[in-house]
Design a protein around this motif. Structure first.
Motif, short mmCIF file in Angstrom:
data_model
loop_
_atom_site.label_atom_id
_atom_site.label_comp_id
_atom_site.label_asym_id
_atom_site.label_seq_id
_atom_site.Cartn_x
_atom_site.Cartn_y
_atom_site.Cartn_z
N GLY A 137 0.82 -1.20 0.00
CA GLY A 137 0.00 0.00 0.00
C GLY A 137 0.85 1.25 0.00
N GLY A 138 2.13 1.08 -0.10
CA GLY A 138 3.06 2.21 -0.12
C GLY A 138 3.15 2.81 -1.50
N ARG A 139 4.33 3.25 -1.82
CA ARG A 139 4.55 3.88 -3.12
C ARG A 139 4.18 2.91 -4.24
NH1 ARG A 139 10.52 4.82 -2.31
NH2 ARG A 139 10.47 4.42 -4.53
N PRO A 140 3.49 3.39 -5.26
CA PRO A 140 3.11 2.50 -6.36
C PRO A 140 4.29 2.06 -7.21
CG PRO A 140 2.43 4.75 -6.82
CD PRO A 140 2.97 4.73 -5.42
N SER A 141 5.45 2.67 -7.02
CA SER A 141 6.60 2.29 -7.83
C SER A 141 7.44 1.19 -7.18
CB SER A 141 7.46 3.50 -8.14
OG SER A 141 7.95 4.05 -6.93
N LEU A 142 6.92 0.55 -6.12
CA LEU A 142 7.60 -0.61 -5.55
C LEU A 142 7.04 -1.86 -6.20
CD1 LEU A 142 7.88 0.10 -1.72
CD2 LEU A 142 9.68 0.20 -3.43
N TYR A 143 7.94 -2.75 -6.63
CA TYR A 143 7.53 -3.95 -7.35
C TYR A 143 7.96 -5.21 -6.62
CZ TYR A 143 6.45 -0.76 -11.07
OH TYR A 143 5.90 0.25 -11.81
N ARG A 144 7.22 -6.28 -6.93
CA ARG A 144 7.54 -7.62 -6.43
C ARG A 144 7.26 -8.60 -7.55
NH1 ARG A 144 2.57 -10.58 -4.26
NH2 ARG A 144 0.88 -9.36 -5.11
N ALA A 145 7.82 -9.79 -7.42
CA ALA A 145 7.56 -10.85 -8.40
C ALA A 145 6.20 -11.46 -8.13
CB ALA A 145 8.65 -11.91 -8.31
N LEU A 146 5.45 -11.72 -9.18
CA LEU A 146 4.16 -12.41 -9.07
C LEU A 146 4.31 -13.88 -9.43
CD1 LEU A 146 1.85 -9.70 -10.68
CD2 LEU A 146 2.33 -10.09 -8.24
N VAL A 147 5.49 -14.25 -9.92
CA VAL A 147 5.81 -15.64 -10.24
C VAL A 147 7.12 -15.99 -9.53
CG1 VAL A 147 4.62 -15.70 -12.47
CG2 VAL A 147 6.99 -14.95 -12.37
N SER A 148 7.25 -17.24 -9.14
CA SER A 148 8.47 -17.65 -8.44
C SER A 148 9.59 -17.96 -9.43
CB SER A 148 8.20 -18.88 -7.57
OG SER A 148 8.01 -20.02 -8.38
#
Length: 125
Positions: free
Chosen positions: A63-74
């Motif tokens: 819910g923080g900055r929208p420019s933080l990303y994570r992987a949606l696939v392993s």
């Protein structure tokens, strides 16, 4: 894993940064790859956009900055998909000659040989 997207070689570079550093900002991804690969910011952001469309990366749910990303696939699922694709293309889908090829043509550490022995000893013929 059936939903695991096909990732290009260049996209793998972006994914590696995301897997290693998540949550990671777009500017950190750009910085890492512009140094390592000498790619422009525009090139890197294009690759990120492709990965977003493929649902391989997405916004961090913090819910923080929208420019933080994570992987949606392993990484594991992506490696599995790529391995199967490689086995199909190069070895006609047959794992036996592929395994023999890699064992015969790769320098293996004593630890790896011991691990392989343990795996093989635990399998039923």
């Amino acid at each position: 894993m059936s939903g695991t997207p096909k990732i290009s070689d260049a996209e793998w570079e972006v994914m590696n940064v995301v897997w290693q550093r998540a949550p990671v900002s777009s500017s950190d991804i750009v910085e890492a790859l512009s140094v390592r690969r000498k790619w422009t910011s525009r090139t890197i952001r294009t690759l990120m956009d492709r990965l977003i469309r493929k649902k391989a990366i997405g916004p961090h749910p913090d819910g923080g900055r929208p420019s933080l990303y994570r992987a949606l696939v392993s990484r594991e699922d992506c490696v599995r998909r790529e391995s199967r694709s490689f086995m199909e293309r190069v070895f006609g889908g047959d794992s036996d000659p592929m395994l023999v090829h890699f064992v015969e043509n790769t320098r293996l550490s004593a630890e790896t040989i011991a691990r392989l022995r343990k795996i093989l000893n635990g399998r039923k013929p």
